[in-house]
Design a protein around this motif. Sequence first.
Motif, short mmCIF file in Angstrom:
data_model
loop_
_atom_site.label_atom_id
_atom_site.label_comp_id
_atom_site.label_asym_id
_atom_site.label_seq_id
_atom_site.Cartn_x
_atom_site.Cartn_y
_atom_site.Cartn_z
N SER A 1 -67.89 25.49 -24.88
CA SER A 1 -67.74 26.43 -26.01
C SER A 1 -67.25 25.71 -27.26
O SER A 1 -67.70 26.00 -28.37
CB SER A 1 -66.75 27.55 -25.66
OG SER A 1 -67.28 28.34 -24.62
N ASP B 1 -73.64 31.29 -25.99
CA ASP B 1 -72.48 30.91 -25.17
C ASP B 1 -72.34 31.87 -23.99
O ASP B 1 -71.82 32.97 -24.14
CB ASP B 1 -71.19 30.88 -26.01
CG ASP B 1 -70.07 30.12 -25.29
OD1 ASP B 1 -70.26 29.74 -24.12
OD2 ASP B 1 -69.01 29.93 -25.91
N GLU B 2 -72.86 31.47 -22.85
CA GLU B 2 -72.84 32.27 -21.64
C GLU B 2 -73.29 33.72 -21.89
O GLU B 2 -72.56 34.66 -21.62
CB GLU B 2 -71.44 32.25 -21.00
CG GLU B 2 -71.00 30.84 -20.65
CD GLU B 2 -69.85 30.83 -19.64
OE1 GLU B 2 -69.80 31.75 -18.82
OE2 GLU B 2 -69.05 29.89 -19.69
#
Length: 271
Positions: A63, A192-193
Motif C-alpha cells: 500500500s 489496493d486490494e
Amino acid sequence: MAITESPAAAVKTPAPAAEPTPMVTIRGVSKAYGPNVVLRDIDLTVNKSEVVCLIGPSGSGKSTLLRCINFLEVYDRGEIRIEGQLVGYSDTTPRRRLSNAELRGLRRNVGMVFQQFNLWPHMTALENVAEALVQVRGMDKGAAADRARQMLARVGLADKADSYPSRLSGGQQQRVAIARVIAMEPHLMLFDEPTSALDPELVGEVLQVMRDLAADGMTMVVVTHEMGFAANVADRVAFLDRGRIAAFGPPREVFHESPDPRLTQFLQTYH
Ligand code: ADP
Ligand code: MG
C-alpha cells in the motif's frame, strides 16, 4: 496534370515493432516511517497498457508503494515518474514540492480504487459517478449524467443508476467506485486490494470488470491476494517482501520458477 503521390506515401514500410512506453518508472525508491524501513531500493517500470500485480505478505509495503505512486506519501530516496513527470520529491532529486497545479495535473491522470468503496451514501450510483465530473472536470450536469450512465453500463450496472449504495451489494458498490474512476479517463489505475472487503461470491464480478479494463488497454497496478487473477491477467507480477521486490517477472516465472523461499511460503498460504 497528373497527381503524383510522394514516394513516402507510395512505399508503405512495415511499422516497426512498438517499443514499450513507460507509464510509471520507479528508481531506487526507499521510505521509512521512523526506524521502520518499509520500502528498500524499489525499481519497477510499468509500461503503457501493462497490468502489474503486487503480491506479498501483510506489512510488506504494497500500500505504501501505491500511495507513493499516487502522491499520497512522500518517499525518502530515489524517484518516481509518471509519463516522464517527476512525482513528489526525495533526497536524490531536487527537493522541491510540486505546485498544487502540478499535483492536480498529475492526479488527473491517475485513478485509485481502494478496498473500501467510499461511495457517498446520500447519492445514487449515477450521482456518485457524475459528481466528480461536475466538481473536478467542470462538466455540466446533463453531460455528466450521460457520461456516468455510460460508465455504469461499462461495469454492468446500467439498471442500478438510480439505486443508493445501501441498496447495492458490496460487489456492485465496488463496480460503481470503478465506474467513478474510469469516468475521469485516467491514464493509469491503481487498485489496493479491491476485492478484499467482499464476500467470496462477489469477488468474481469485480475481477471481471478489471479483466475487461485490462483487455481495453488500461494500464493497471493491482495489489491483490487473488492469485488466479494475478496468474491470468497480469503481464508481470512483483512479490514484495519486507519492503523489497524479492521476485519480479511474468506470472509463470514468479509462480513456478522463483527460487525465493519466502515466496514459496507465501504462495502456500494463498493457494
Ligand atoms: P501492506 O500494504 O503490504 O500490508 P503497508 O504498506 O500498509 O503494507 O505497510 C508497510 C509497513 O509500513 C508496515 O510495517 C506498516 O505498519 C507501516 N506503515 C504503513 N503506514 C504507516 C504510517 N502512516 N505510519 C507509520 N507506519 C506505517
Ligand atoms: Mg495494504
